[in-house]
Design an enzyme around this catalytic site. Sequence first.
Site, PDB file in Angstrom:
ATOM      1  N   ASP A 492       0.802  -1.222   0.000  1.00 22.07           N
ATOM      2  CA  ASP A 492       0.000   0.000   0.000  1.00 22.07           C
ATOM      3  C   ASP A 492       0.831   1.265   0.000  1.00 22.07           C
ATOM      4  OD1 ASP A 492      -2.664  -0.580  -0.030  1.00 22.07           O
ATOM      5  OD2 ASP A 492      -2.848  -0.779   2.143  1.00 22.07           O
TER       6      ASP A 492
HETATM    7  C1  GLC Z   1      -1.855  -3.885   5.292  1.00 17.38           C
HETATM    8  C2  GLC Z   1      -3.039  -3.822   4.362  1.00 17.38           C
HETATM    9  C3  GLC Z   1      -2.806  -4.673   3.146  1.00 17.38           C
HETATM   10  C4  GLC Z   1      -1.500  -4.335   2.501  1.00 17.38           C
HETATM   11  C5  GLC Z   1      -0.358  -4.382   3.492  1.00 17.38           C
HETATM   12  C6  GLC Z   1       0.948  -3.923   2.906  1.00 17.38           C
HETATM   13  O1  GLC Z   1      -1.741  -5.141   5.855  1.00 17.38           O
HETATM   14  O2  GLC Z   1      -4.227  -4.253   5.003  1.00 17.38           O
HETATM   15  O3  GLC Z   1      -3.867  -4.521   2.231  1.00 17.38           O
HETATM   16  O4  GLC Z   1      -1.277  -5.257   1.475  1.00 17.38           O
HETATM   17  O5  GLC Z   1      -0.673  -3.557   4.598  1.00 17.38           O
HETATM   18  O6  GLC Z   1       0.973  -2.572   2.649  1.00 17.38           O
HETATM   19  C1  GLC Z   2      -1.537  -0.573   5.204  1.00 15.13           C
HETATM   20  C2  GLC Z   2      -0.125  -0.262   5.526  1.00 15.13           C
HETATM   21  C3  GLC Z   2       0.008   1.073   6.157  1.00 15.13           C
HETATM   22  C4  GLC Z   2      -0.734   2.109   5.341  1.00 15.13           C
HETATM   23  C5  GLC Z   2      -2.164   1.686   5.125  1.00 15.13           C
HETATM   24  C6  GLC Z   2      -2.915   2.650   4.282  1.00 15.13           C
HETATM   25  O1  GLC Z   2      -2.197  -0.840   6.376  1.00 15.13           O
HETATM   26  O2  GLC Z   2       0.415  -1.227   6.374  1.00 15.13           O
HETATM   27  O3  GLC Z   2       1.342   1.390   6.335  1.00 15.13           O
HETATM   28  O4  GLC Z   2      -0.685   3.341   5.964  1.00 15.13           O
HETATM   29  O5  GLC Z   2      -2.201   0.449   4.528  1.00 15.13           O
HETATM   30  O6  GLC Z   2      -4.223   2.219   4.070  1.00 15.13           O
END
Ligand code: GLC
Ligand code: GLC
Length: 827
Positions: A492
């Site tokens: 993300d």
């Molecule tokens: C969080 C989000 C997931 C994403 C991951 C890596 O676990 O829920 O959708 O793939 O972060 O950013």
């Molecule tokens: C996931 C990631 C986090 C980010 C979020 C945004 O949870 O782990 O770092 O801020 O996505 O939706």
Amino acid sequence: MQFGHFDDAAREYVITTPHTPYPWINYLGSEQFFSLLSHQAGGYSFYRDAKMRRLTRYRYNNVPTDAGGRYLYVNDGGDVWTPSWLPVKADLDHFETRHGLGYSTITGERGGLRVATTFLVPLGENAEVSKVVVTNTSDAAKSVKLFSYLEFCLWNASDDQTNYQRNLSIGEVEVEEATPSGGSAIYHRTEYRERRNHYAVSGVNEPGVGFDTDRDTFLGGPYASLAEAAVPRAGVAQNSVASGWYPIASHAHELELAPGESHALVYVLGYEENDETHKWADDAHQVINKEGAHALLERFATPAHVDAALERLREYWADLLSSYSVTSTDPKLDRMVNVWNQYQCMVTFNMSRSASFFETGIGRGMGFRDSNQDLLGFVHLVPERARERIIDIASTQLPDGSAYHQYQPLTKRGNDDVGSGFNDDPLWLIAGVAGYVKETGDVAILDEPVPFDNEPGSEVPLWEHLVRSLTFTRTHLGPHGLPLIGRADWNDCLNLNAFSTQPGESFQTTENRTDGQAESTFIAAQLVLYGEEFAGLAELRGLDDVAADARTFVADMRRTLLTAGWDGEWFLRAYDYFGNPVGTDASPEGKIWIEPQGFAVMAGVGVEPGEDGVSAATSPAVRALDAVAEHLGTPHGLVLQHPAYTTYRVELGEVSTYPPGYKENGGIFCHNNPWVVIAETVVGRGDLAFDHYRRIAPAYREEISEVHKLEPYVYAQMIAGKEASRAGEAKNSWLTGTAAWNFVAVSQHLLGVRPGFDGLVVDPQIGPDVPSFTVRRVLRGATYEIEVTNSGRRGSRAALVVDGVAIEGRTVPYAPAGSTVRIAATL
Ligand code: GLC
Ligand code: GLC
């Protein structure tokens, strides 16, 4: 250092002190009504949607932490204390919290009085029920006063903590001192007078000696803390009736207990809906129609009713867990596989990323990407619910194959908060459906009519949704022939088109540079893995030409990954907006990233020596995995990339916002570690795979709980990486794709028992530390008893004897429902 221990026979984790490094929680409920419950009774309850239907209040970010729960104050001859330790914090002679599967028991003892409360959400009920057993363990008679306490939330949890100008005037309750089932009840009915047709009930099975529903009265004014609560200290309920401000429910009881005597009470917190035409019990519309609540309280009118519900819950879980179990020489492995990892998979399936002690329940709905991955670890538990979930998710897909990133569980509609444009999303749908079909053999799901964007009339067979997923990816390729990343892929925080310079701007929804050509090797690897799954599904539908076409495309993508996507010793991570490589040895930071190494090798890319066009003895896959171990390895797991970014990189986005060593910037992001575990099994190095597995698995970290800090029975999303000052410290436990992927890694690849499209594959790769084990797998109605004798030698693969007959290969054809198949595997 430990703060408790596993009780394997009871399937419980036993916490023996209130002073854990953080609240260690459990989840109650598996259908519609859920509660979060910490080991000191903190947490809250909600019906279906943690944002829209919050029953009780909880204060995130409070000092001290874990403020708000269902508490029971004891006044024992003037000595006031709480058996859950919080909120009064009086020293206890004995403390124990047992977190079990869907229930918890919290026991506190002080001054010769023992109070044990068992909490559960019974199957089929929209209620949290608790049985409190009060025992006089002293040798003198005791006269004890009890005051229960919970604080209502005004339903919409987001509004509840922002809109005080309205909220402080609207709180309403009704009190019923004598219910038909012989107890008393308090009804929370804020907004019931207008558009809400639901209310909450807090009932107790015996008539009390008083009640309170106004928080300030109970606590003794606006400056008193929960620890100081005036009513329990005075020992007299005030029979306050809330009008606005802060409605609570408190029931007062008095017990006379002879030495050794016990008495049990039952408390119920329930959610009830009335249909519009039966809302009221009187013509003036002032009295709630309480039929639903009365029936609920009647069902839990005695402690024996609660015992029976607990027994049913235990049977339910024993049955769920019976479809996969292992018996090995390693008790930590057994408890992760047989109990806790599967349990966490159920919780992530139910909650997605909505409500935990790190997720407030008001932020995110159900994630498209997250829920599809959660399915992979859940589908064997309740396949029918996985099926329903697949249809819900696919119904939010957009006609061009792209996807809303999230949807709201109450409405099941795609959620505009984050919109779409995460280019990994579409392919996860193929992953989820393939996992479901392999587990169940239910190919008919592919014919199920499913709409786009929940638009009635737009229904096409589910299969067509998968076609569009694949087509979307195939038609969104960049200059190097790799898939375009869009707003982000699985990571993300890899926001290659965001170029954000405004504080507070969302990295996930901002695209300040348009027409971006940034590309992702992760999505490329995903396409190889799920393109192959797609082809398998196509064959099940008799579409051999469609399968062949998909495979041709997949083969091209493999080559692209090993040319444009290859840095020389490992896979690149991406090409940025300007076409510069990300994740290359040539850059001083972020040289190597974990995601494509794990995912590409898991998909079988580069497993042959020379596949990258260089005639080295070692395959690209093995070189990439060796580089992972060398650059990303730590005693606490594999970090996401290395070296972490030390400055903000506008062209990379959120990933470079975290201080080095945390989250996506060099943290141990546990979700992707199992991809490397699986990849190591693909190249035949079970010993390394099992080593990676053990470093992050919570049961193996129990002894360093003072470092890890969070629950030793469930995975956390992140453990701080080697560049962090608090290396090894976990954050964000429970709601993480880590649960599903580790279950896939351990059950299907380390222990090696996995459903395929046309048979059960038995292919263990766990290294020499587990010399023998048995797996019992119930699949499609048949039972497979698999006995493994394991040399653990690198590169060796199992030879199978099925019901006494040696077979070729490692796929055992599916047996008819009702049969038992005995498999001996030797390697
Ligand atoms: C969080 C989000 C997931 C994403 C991951 C890596 O676990 O829920 O959708 O793939 O972060 O950013
Ligand atoms: C996931 C990631 C986090 C980010 C979020 C945004 O949870 O782990 O770092 O801020 O996505 O939706």
